[in-house]
Enzyme design. Structure first.
Site, mmCIF file in Angstrom:
data_model
loop_
_atom_site.group_PDB
_atom_site.id
_atom_site.type_symbol
_atom_site.label_atom_id
_atom_site.label_comp_id
_atom_site.label_asym_id
_atom_site.label_seq_id
_atom_site.Cartn_x
_atom_site.Cartn_y
_atom_site.Cartn_z
ATOM 1 N N GLY A 79 30.562 28.590 34.103
ATOM 2 C CA GLY A 79 31.359 29.199 35.321
ATOM 3 C C GLY A 79 31.117 30.736 35.478
ATOM 4 O O GLY A 79 30.156 31.223 34.635
ATOM 5 N N ARG A 110 21.750 19.529 32.968
ATOM 6 C CA ARG A 110 21.118 19.848 33.902
ATOM 7 C C ARG A 110 20.686 21.287 34.132
ATOM 8 O O ARG A 110 20.664 21.968 32.856
ATOM 9 C CB ARG A 110 22.395 19.837 35.240
ATOM 10 C CG ARG A 110 23.230 21.078 35.222
ATOM 11 C CD ARG A 110 24.460 20.777 34.617
ATOM 12 N NE ARG A 110 25.609 21.673 35.008
ATOM 13 C CZ ARG A 110 26.758 21.541 34.505
ATOM 14 N NH1 ARG A 110 27.135 20.750 33.936
ATOM 15 N NH2 ARG A 110 27.808 22.716 34.947
ATOM 16 N N ARG A 154 45.155 31.718 21.241
ATOM 17 C CA ARG A 154 45.432 33.293 21.283
ATOM 18 C C ARG A 154 46.638 33.406 20.357
ATOM 19 O O ARG A 154 46.718 34.575 19.745
ATOM 20 C CB ARG A 154 45.450 33.889 22.795
ATOM 21 C CG ARG A 154 44.166 33.993 23.439
ATOM 22 C CD ARG A 154 44.321 34.374 24.775
ATOM 23 N NE ARG A 154 43.548 34.440 25.511
ATOM 24 C CZ ARG A 154 43.215 34.188 26.921
ATOM 25 N NH1 ARG A 154 44.351 34.090 27.836
ATOM 26 N NH2 ARG A 154 42.249 34.181 27.602
ATOM 27 N N CYS A 193 42.653 38.408 30.956
ATOM 28 C CA CYS A 193 42.067 39.694 31.508
ATOM 29 C C CYS A 193 43.035 40.778 32.051
ATOM 30 O O CYS A 193 42.884 41.801 31.734
ATOM 31 C CB CYS A 193 41.240 39.232 32.876
ATOM 32 S SG CYS A 193 42.111 37.769 33.637
ATOM 33 N N SER A 247 38.622 35.200 41.153
ATOM 34 C CA SER A 247 37.620 34.805 40.110
ATOM 35 C C SER A 247 38.278 34.498 38.885
ATOM 36 O O SER A 247 37.953 34.005 38.067
ATOM 37 C CB SER A 247 36.579 35.889 39.966
ATOM 38 O OG SER A 247 37.004 37.153 39.750
ATOM 39 N N ARG A 270 48.448 36.947 42.909
ATOM 40 C CA ARG A 270 47.181 36.748 43.120
ATOM 41 C C ARG A 270 46.822 37.285 44.585
ATOM 42 O O ARG A 270 47.549 36.954 45.603
ATOM 43 C CB ARG A 270 46.771 35.201 43.121
ATOM 44 C CG ARG A 270 45.231 34.894 43.412
ATOM 45 C CD ARG A 270 44.475 34.977 42.162
ATOM 46 N NE ARG A 270 44.583 33.927 41.105
ATOM 47 C CZ ARG A 270 44.184 34.171 39.812
ATOM 48 N NH1 ARG A 270 43.643 35.166 39.292
ATOM 49 N NH2 ARG A 270 44.360 33.168 38.949
ATOM 50 N N HIS A 275 40.773 43.215 38.888
ATOM 51 C CA HIS A 275 42.202 42.951 38.860
ATOM 52 C C HIS A 275 42.750 44.615 38.921
ATOM 53 O O HIS A 275 42.011 45.343 38.468
ATOM 54 C CB HIS A 275 42.564 42.380 37.658
ATOM 55 C CG HIS A 275 42.333 40.990 37.487
ATOM 56 N ND1 HIS A 275 41.849 40.253 38.528
ATOM 57 C CD2 HIS A 275 42.394 40.232 36.342
ATOM 58 C CE1 HIS A 275 41.732 38.964 37.975
ATOM 59 N NE2 HIS A 275 42.086 38.952 36.790
ATOM 60 N N ASN A 285 37.689 41.703 36.120
ATOM 61 C CA ASN A 285 38.131 40.718 35.259
ATOM 62 C C ASN A 285 37.145 39.880 34.536
ATOM 63 O O ASN A 285 37.360 39.119 33.575
ATOM 64 C CB ASN A 285 39.057 39.893 36.052
ATOM 65 C CG ASN A 285 38.602 39.316 37.331
ATOM 66 O OD1 ASN A 285 38.295 40.116 38.232
ATOM 67 N ND2 ASN A 285 38.416 38.271 37.318
#
Ligand SMILES: NC(=O)c1ccc[n+]([C@@H]2O[C@H](COP(=O)([O-])OP(=O)(O)OC[C@H]3O[C@@H](n4cnc5c(N)ncnc54)[C@H](OP(=O)(O)O)[C@@H]3O)[C@@H](O)[C@H]2O)c1
Length: 357
Positions: free
Chosen positions: A11, A40, A99, A128, A158, A236, A243, A335
């Site tokens: 990603g 792929r 975490r 982030c 994102s 958001r 950010h 971020n």
């Protein structure tokens, strides 16, 4: 001689890890082994990779693996993190699954690199929104010890992955055509274009969202301050990358805006921070208006500049006029870079420097 390096997940964070490794000339032996759920070809960081279907066999060949896969029970770290370690890899993990586990260090290299020891095999990258706030506050905390933080975030899409970026672009086109955008409820609960959603990740029983509680719990763990008071609202906004955060911080010791400006402007005391503050035109040539009170401040667009792309940009440093030893600041960071890929690569660099890799 470099390290044999792997990457799980392709990603936006995986793509950025490849870019940052190349930009920083991280020492790599041979081709980076890229893994995802299926085989792929993918272009990552401008290079073409044969993406391999993830397997234990692939980890056997590697020294260091960056994880940038989905979180949760079916996600990459839960399914494959231990297998990677058992096969001899050091794991640097962007996901949130481990975490808060006491055995897994949660690391921002500028702040708590000492949490990584010679026995550490799986290191977690913080969220982030946490990283940029803590990079900005840690130098002040060192001097005057934080008491309470109130933070509101303005987070780009994102942060929710590549699908969220595609969704926003599609909705923006619909807005330009004069339509109320149709949203995809698997990504955003409401239309995202031309809108702000006080809703990042799932809601929890206490009324806060998971993203908000990440900011509370992760900050406490990184600063080793289990009782630090943190009151977040995460929002958001329709920005693709970058950010921004409005932070109000109250300290136990003496703190003023003047002192904070001095500390944050000193790269030895505040590594990773760049202050963009003060009257316009005095350093940046952004003399856009003639008002003598006009000030400069960072915005997410500044992150496109090479000198700022990996930094935490800080501005609007001012006294909180309602409380003693309290200040306000505005911080901005990428971020996908400092909030994810750059921080992960910096951890690996610091481990190499310390002979831990
Ligand atoms: N975006 C940010 O700002 C940000 C910041 C900090 C941390 N993070 C974290 O970083 C991670 C990656 O974020 P992203 O935005 O790049 O995610 P993304 O766009 O959702 O991509 C996730 C990738 O993970 C792979 N994957 C999922 N489950 C897997 C499994 N069980 N085994 C192997 N690969 C698997 C997917 O493979 P396929 O392509 O084959 O489906 C995909 O390539 C997430 O944990 C996220 O929470 C993101």
């Amino acid at each position: 001689m470099g390290l044999k390096v792997g990457l799980v997940g392709v990603g936006p964070v995986g793509d950025m890890i490849i870019r940052v490794l190349r930009e920083r000339n991280f020492p790599i032996d041979g081709k980076i082994i890229v893994m995802a759920t299926s085989e792929r070809t993918e272009v990552l960081g401008g290079e073409s990779f044969l993406v391999r279907k993830i397997s234990a066999e692939l980890f056997k060949e590697l020294d260091l693996v960056f994880f940038a896969g989905k979180e949760g029970a079916q996600g990459a770290s839960v399914q494959w993190g231990k297998i990677a370690v058992d096969n001899g890899c050091v794991v640097i993990d962007n996901g949130g699954d481990f975490r808060m586990h006491p055995d897994y260090p949660l690391v921002i290299p500028e702040v708590n690199m000492d949490a990584v020891t010679k026995d550490t095999r799986h290191i977690c990258n913080p969220n982030c929104s946490t990283i940029q706030m803590v990079v900005a506050l840690a130098p002040l905390h060192k001097v005057a010890r934080l008491h309470r933080v109130v933070v509101s975030t303005y987070q780009s899409v994102s942060g929710f992955g590549g699908a969220a970026m595609d969704q926003l672009k599609d909705e923006m086109n619909q807005v330009v055509e004069g339509k109320v955008p149709e949203t995809d409820s698997r990504i955003f609960a409401h239309p995202m274009a031309s809108n702000c959603l006080p809703h990042i990740d799932r809601f929890m029983a206490n009324g806060y969202t998971k993203e908000e509680m990440k900011m509370v719990n992760e900050t406490r763990k990184i600063l080793n301050e289990p009782n630090l008071l943190i009151n977040p609202t995460t929002v958001r906004i329709p920005v693709l990358v970058g950010h921004s955060e409005s932070v109000n911080a109250e300290f136990m010791g003496e703190m003023t805006a003047e002192k904070a400006l001095e500390i944050l402007s000193d790269p030895r005391q505040s590594p990773g921070v760049i202050v963009i503050d003060g009257p316009t035109g005095d350093t940046q040539g952004k003399d856009i208006r003639k008002d003598p009170l006009e000030r400069q401040y960072p915005t997410a667009m500044d992150l496109k500049e090479d000198q700022y792309k990996d930094a935490v940009l800080v501005g609007r440093i001012r006294d909180d006029s309602t409380a003693r030893n309290a200040i306000n600041l505005w911080c901005v960071s990428d971020n996908l870079r400092k909030g994810a890929a750059t921080n992960a690569v910096q951890i690996a660099e610091a481990m190499l420097e310390r002979g831990l890799l």
